[in-house]
Scaffold this motif. Structure first.
Motif, mmCIF file in Angstrom:
data_model
loop_
_atom_site.group_PDB
_atom_site.id
_atom_site.type_symbol
_atom_site.label_atom_id
_atom_site.label_comp_id
_atom_site.label_asym_id
_atom_site.label_seq_id
_atom_site.Cartn_x
_atom_site.Cartn_y
_atom_site.Cartn_z
ATOM 1 N N VAL A 69 -9.492 -4.690 -7.503
ATOM 2 C CA VAL A 69 -10.154 -5.163 -6.279
ATOM 3 C C VAL A 69 -9.120 -5.551 -5.238
ATOM 4 C CG1 VAL A 69 -11.584 -7.015 -5.328
ATOM 5 C CG2 VAL A 69 -12.253 -5.897 -7.460
ATOM 6 N N LEU A 70 -8.090 -6.298 -5.646
ATOM 7 C CA LEU A 70 -7.059 -6.710 -4.704
ATOM 8 C C LEU A 70 -6.258 -5.527 -4.189
ATOM 9 C CD1 LEU A 70 -5.707 -9.929 -6.486
ATOM 10 C CD2 LEU A 70 -7.192 -9.800 -4.485
ATOM 11 N N GLY A 71 -5.965 -4.584 -5.070
ATOM 12 C CA GLY A 71 -5.116 -3.461 -4.675
ATOM 13 C C GLY A 71 -5.830 -2.384 -3.892
ATOM 14 N N LEU A 72 -7.111 -2.154 -4.190
ATOM 15 C CA LEU A 72 -7.824 -1.051 -3.549
ATOM 16 C C LEU A 72 -8.696 -1.491 -2.379
ATOM 17 C CD1 LEU A 72 -8.984 0.913 -6.736
ATOM 18 C CD2 LEU A 72 -7.022 1.394 -5.270
ATOM 19 N N VAL A 73 -9.259 -2.691 -2.473
ATOM 20 C CA VAL A 73 -10.191 -3.135 -1.436
ATOM 21 C C VAL A 73 -9.467 -3.808 -0.275
ATOM 22 C CG1 VAL A 73 -12.167 -4.636 -0.962
ATOM 23 C CG2 VAL A 73 -12.046 -3.363 -3.115
ATOM 24 N N LEU A 74 -8.465 -4.653 -0.574
ATOM 25 C CA LEU A 74 -7.761 -5.364 0.486
ATOM 26 C C LEU A 74 -6.686 -4.483 1.109
ATOM 27 C CD1 LEU A 74 -7.280 -8.906 -1.102
ATOM 28 C CD2 LEU A 74 -9.140 -8.069 0.343
ATOM 29 N N PRO A 75 -6.738 -4.222 2.399
ATOM 30 C CA PRO A 75 -5.704 -3.410 3.056
ATOM 31 C C PRO A 75 -4.343 -4.096 3.025
ATOM 32 C CG PRO A 75 -7.677 -3.624 4.426
ATOM 33 C CD PRO A 75 -7.825 -4.610 3.313
ATOM 34 N N GLU A 76 -3.326 -3.296 3.185
ATOM 35 C CA GLU A 76 -1.964 -3.819 3.183
ATOM 36 C C GLU A 76 -1.752 -4.839 4.292
ATOM 37 O OE1 GLU A 76 2.530 -1.965 3.760
ATOM 38 O OE2 GLU A 76 0.862 -0.666 3.189
ATOM 39 N N PRO A 165 -6.678 3.694 0.656
ATOM 40 C CA PRO A 165 -7.475 4.110 1.826
ATOM 41 C C PRO A 165 -8.568 5.116 1.475
ATOM 42 C CG PRO A 165 -5.142 4.113 2.359
ATOM 43 C CD PRO A 165 -5.247 3.904 0.882
ATOM 44 N N TRP A 166 -8.280 6.034 0.534
ATOM 45 C CA TRP A 166 -9.321 6.980 0.109
ATOM 46 C C TRP A 166 -10.479 6.246 -0.542
ATOM 47 C CZ3 TRP A 166 -10.653 7.530 -5.111
ATOM 48 C CH2 TRP A 166 -11.660 8.470 -5.352
ATOM 49 N N PHE A 167 -10.163 5.274 -1.394
ATOM 50 C CA PHE A 167 -11.202 4.503 -2.076
ATOM 51 C C PHE A 167 -12.096 3.795 -1.055
ATOM 52 C CE2 PHE A 167 -12.733 0.569 -4.023
ATOM 53 C CZ PHE A 167 -13.306 1.045 -5.189
#
Length: 245
Positions: A69-76, A165-167
C-alpha cells in the motif's frame, strides 16, 4: 511509446478482468454460499506446527500488504513532501519488506508442510485449497525473489517510476500499460500472479480475510456450566451427587 495489443491485453484487460471477478465473485459467494464462508479451520487435527506457522504467515502477510500500500498507492512526491528521501525510503522498504516477506514465506512453507504430512489435515485438503496455496506461494515467491535479486545484484530498479504509476492508473480508469510493459520481467510476473490470485480469491478460503468477529464484542455470555447450588430442582441420580468441598 504506443502500447501493443499484447501490452493492452496483459496490463489492461487482465487486471480489470481479475478485479471484476474478485468483486462479483465475493458478492455471489456471500449471497449464495454464506455457510461456506469460512476458514475451514484444521486446528483440532494438529496444533504444534499451526502455532508456529500461522503467526509467521498472518503477521508477515499483514506487513507485506501494508508495504505494498505504501509503495504502490502513495506517490513518490508524497513521501518526499514529509521529508523522507528516496534513499531512506528504499532502505527501510527493503529491510522491513525482506523481513516480512521471509516470515510470510516461511510461515506458508510450514503450513503447507503441515497440510501435507499430517494425515487428518491432508485428508481435509481440497483441490481448491491446493490451487490457493499454489497461487499464493507463487505470488509471494516472485515478489520476494524479484526484490532480493534486483537489490543484492546491484541492479536496483525503482518500481515507483513504472510499476506504482501503472497500478494507480488502473484504479483511476486511465490505464498506462506502457509503464508496466517496460518493467523488468520479475515485476511483470509478480503482477500477473497477483491478478490470478485476486481472481481466485472469492472462490477460496481466503474470503475469511473480510470477516471480523465484531459481534463477539456485544453478544451475551454463554453459560456452559453453573456452580450455583440453587439452580435446578432435579435431583441427580444415585452416584452423581455433587461432591462437597
Amino acid at each position: 511509446m504506443t502500447p501493443s495489443a499484447t501490452d493492452i491485453l496483459l496490463w489492461v484487460a487482465v487486471p480489470y478482468a481479475a478485479l471484476g471477478i474478485c468483486l462479483v465473485g465475493h458478492v455471489w459467494r456471500y449471497r449464495y454460499d454464506k455457510f461456506g464462508w469460512t476458514t475451514r479451520s484444521s486446528q483440532l487435527y494438529e496444533n504444534r506446527l499451526l502455532r508456529l506457522g500461522s503467526p509467521l504467515f498472518h503477521y508477515g502477510i499483514v506487513l507485506v500488504v501494508l508495504g505494498h500500500v505504501l509503495g504502490l498507492v502513495l506517490p513518490e512526491s508524497w513521501t518526499e513532501a514529509i521529508g523522507v528521501s528516496e534513499g531512506l525510503y528504499h532502505a527501510v522498504s527493503f529491510t522491513l519488506g525482506t523481513v516480512a516477506g521471509v516470515a510470510t514465506v516461511l510461515g506458508l512453507a510450514i503450513l503447507i508442510y503441515r497440510r501435507r504430512t499430517v494425515g487428518p489435515v491432508f485428508s481435509a485438503t481440497t483441490r481448491n485449497d491446493k490451487i490457493m496455496y499454489l497461487l499464493l506461494g507463487l505470488s509471494l515467491a516472485l515478489g520476494l525473489g524479484t526484490t532480493l535479486y534486483y537489490t543484492l545484484s546491484g541492479q536496483v530498479h525503482d518500481y515507483r517510476q513504472d510499476v506504482a504509476p501503472w497500478f494507480r492508473s488502473i484504479f483511476t480508469f486511465r490505464p498506462e500499460p506502457e509503464l508496466m510493459a517496460g518493467a523488468p520481467l520479475g515485476f511483470r510476473l509478480h503482477a500477473l500472479a497477483a491478478c490470478a490470485l485476486f481472481a481466485f480469491w472469492p472462490f477460496s478460503r481466503l474470503v475469511h480475510v473480510w470477516s471480523a468477529p465484531v459481534g463477539y464484542l456485544t453478544r451475551p455470555y454463554l453459560v456452559y456450566r453453573s456452580r450455583d447450588e440453587a439452580l435446578g430442582t432435579h435431583r441427580p441420580p444415585r452416584g452423581w451427587e455433587r461432591v462437597g468441598p
